[in-house]
Design a protein around this motif. Structure first.
Motif, mmCIF file in Angstrom:
data_model
loop_
_atom_site.group_PDB
_atom_site.id
_atom_site.type_symbol
_atom_site.label_atom_id
_atom_site.label_comp_id
_atom_site.label_asym_id
_atom_site.label_seq_id
_atom_site.Cartn_x
_atom_site.Cartn_y
_atom_site.Cartn_z
ATOM 1 N N LEU A 1 -5.192 11.137 -7.509
ATOM 2 C CA LEU A 1 -4.857 12.554 -6.528
ATOM 3 C C LEU A 1 -3.394 13.477 -8.279
ATOM 4 N N GLN A 2 -2.987 12.214 -8.703
ATOM 5 C CA GLN A 2 -2.064 12.564 -9.763
ATOM 6 C C GLN A 2 -2.620 13.749 -10.699
ATOM 7 N N VAL B 1 1.644 3.890 -1.533
ATOM 8 C CA VAL B 1 2.001 4.193 -2.348
ATOM 9 C C VAL B 1 2.062 3.466 -4.199
ATOM 10 N N ASP B 2 1.232 3.710 -5.187
ATOM 11 C CA ASP B 2 1.689 3.383 -6.158
ATOM 12 C C ASP B 2 1.997 3.115 -6.832
ATOM 13 N N ILE C 1 -2.859 5.433 -2.757
ATOM 14 C CA ILE C 1 -2.169 6.563 -3.151
ATOM 15 C C ILE C 1 -1.469 6.804 -4.966
ATOM 16 N N LEU C 2 -2.094 7.623 -5.485
ATOM 17 C CA LEU C 2 -2.033 7.549 -6.654
ATOM 18 C C LEU C 2 -1.403 9.038 -7.058
ATOM 19 N N ILE C 3 -0.177 9.243 -7.011
ATOM 20 C CA ILE C 3 1.174 10.578 -7.517
ATOM 21 C C ILE C 3 2.410 10.502 -8.173
ATOM 22 N N THR D 1 2.152 14.476 -0.006
ATOM 23 C CA THR D 1 1.328 13.109 0.415
ATOM 24 C C THR D 1 2.506 13.004 1.750
ATOM 25 N N ILE D 2 3.489 13.548 2.302
ATOM 26 C CA ILE D 2 4.164 12.823 3.512
ATOM 27 C C ILE D 2 3.342 13.550 4.132
#
Length: 276
Positions: free
Chosen positions: A107-108, A160-161, A136-138, A146-147
């Motif tokens: 996603l980043q 979350v990564d 979750i990669l952001i 994301t929230i």
């Protein structure tokens, strides 16, 4: 059981792996389980979780084959097209893979609005039905979206990564910290203590730079939802495997034995359903 909950393997392909550019020459090569094992043994780590680096079904199959061959690769976080029309049929088939914990999308590389697309949300909605996790990669700019994403799916296991990749190099903190605090209020979300050194100055980072970020995620998530990961071999851009492990270990040195056992293994076992 001590677990490295975030690492990668690949046969380097300059076209497929174009994200590994010439500023990253140190990782422009193959990285295999044999390369990692000595590092795990040196830190008395019992196993690892292999995470996708390429967005393809072939990547997922490659990692699963490695995990079937090497019993210390405890689980795989693969890739699947969550927006596919046949996503449920794919997830049903993937249930047969006992070492497949869940999935990740990069996603980043996308705008935050990608997390609002109906087809993507449909894929996320189905993951909990088949007991798959989601990494979750952001970047920090994705945190507000994301929230909202995590809030929509209270029964989905999210992690979350890399602390959501705060800009440690430039000392950006306040906005990230505010959003991380809100995000952490969701009890179904864990956070990986990983990927920090590559968000700092690769050649000149200092251990004390990471303390405010580690303080904040520890205060926000509590020790029961933190999970250690090396991000090897990507971490080699800025630090050795030992340096990355020691950075986290030294920070948590004064915590209780139970808390350290959780962060460095038991929390990962719980989240990714590792039994042995």
């Amino acid at each position: 059981m001590r677990i490295d909950a975030h690492q990668h393997f690949w046969h380097f392909d300059p076209i497929r792996d174009s994200w590994i550019n010439d500023s990253m020459k140190v990782i422009q090569r193959d990285f295999s389980p044999e390369d990692l094992l000595s590092h795990l043994m040196s830190k008395k780590i019992d196993g690892s979780i292999a995470v996708q680096a390429d967005e393809s079904p072939q990547e997922t199959q490659y990692l699963l084959e490695l995990s079937n061959k090497h019993t210390w690769i405890k689980k795989v976080v693969g890739w699947v097209d969550l927006s596919a029309k046949d996503i449920e049929a794919q997830l049903e088939r993937y249930q047969e893979e006992k070492n497949l914990a869940g999935f990740r999308k990069i996603l980043q590389a996308l705008p935050p609005s990608a997390m609002e697309e109906k087809s993507f949300l449909n894929g996320i909605r189905l993951l909990s039905k088949y007991q798959f996790t989601y990494d979750i990669l952001i970047f920090p700019k994705h945190l507000k979206a994301t929230i909202e994403l995590v809030k929509k799916f209270p029964d989905q296991a999210f992690i979350v990564d890399h602390l959501a990749k705060p800009d440690i190099k430039n000392g950006e903190f306040e906005s990230w910290a505010k959003d991380i605090k809100v995000l952490s209020s969701n009890p179904n979300l864990y956070c990986k203590v990983s990927g920090m050194v590559t968000e700092a100055d690769w050649k000149g980072w200092k251990k004390e730079e990471f303390k405010p970020y580690l303080d904040h995620i520890t205060n926000s998530f509590g020790t029961e939802r933190l999970v250690y990961g090396s991000d090897w071999p990507v971490c080699l851009l800025a630090a050795s495997y030992n340096d990355v492990f020691d950075l986290a270990w030294d920070y948590f040195e004064t915590f209780s034995g139970d808390e350290k056992a959780g962060i460095f293994g038991e929390n990962a076992c719980k989240f990714y359903r590792i039994n042995s």
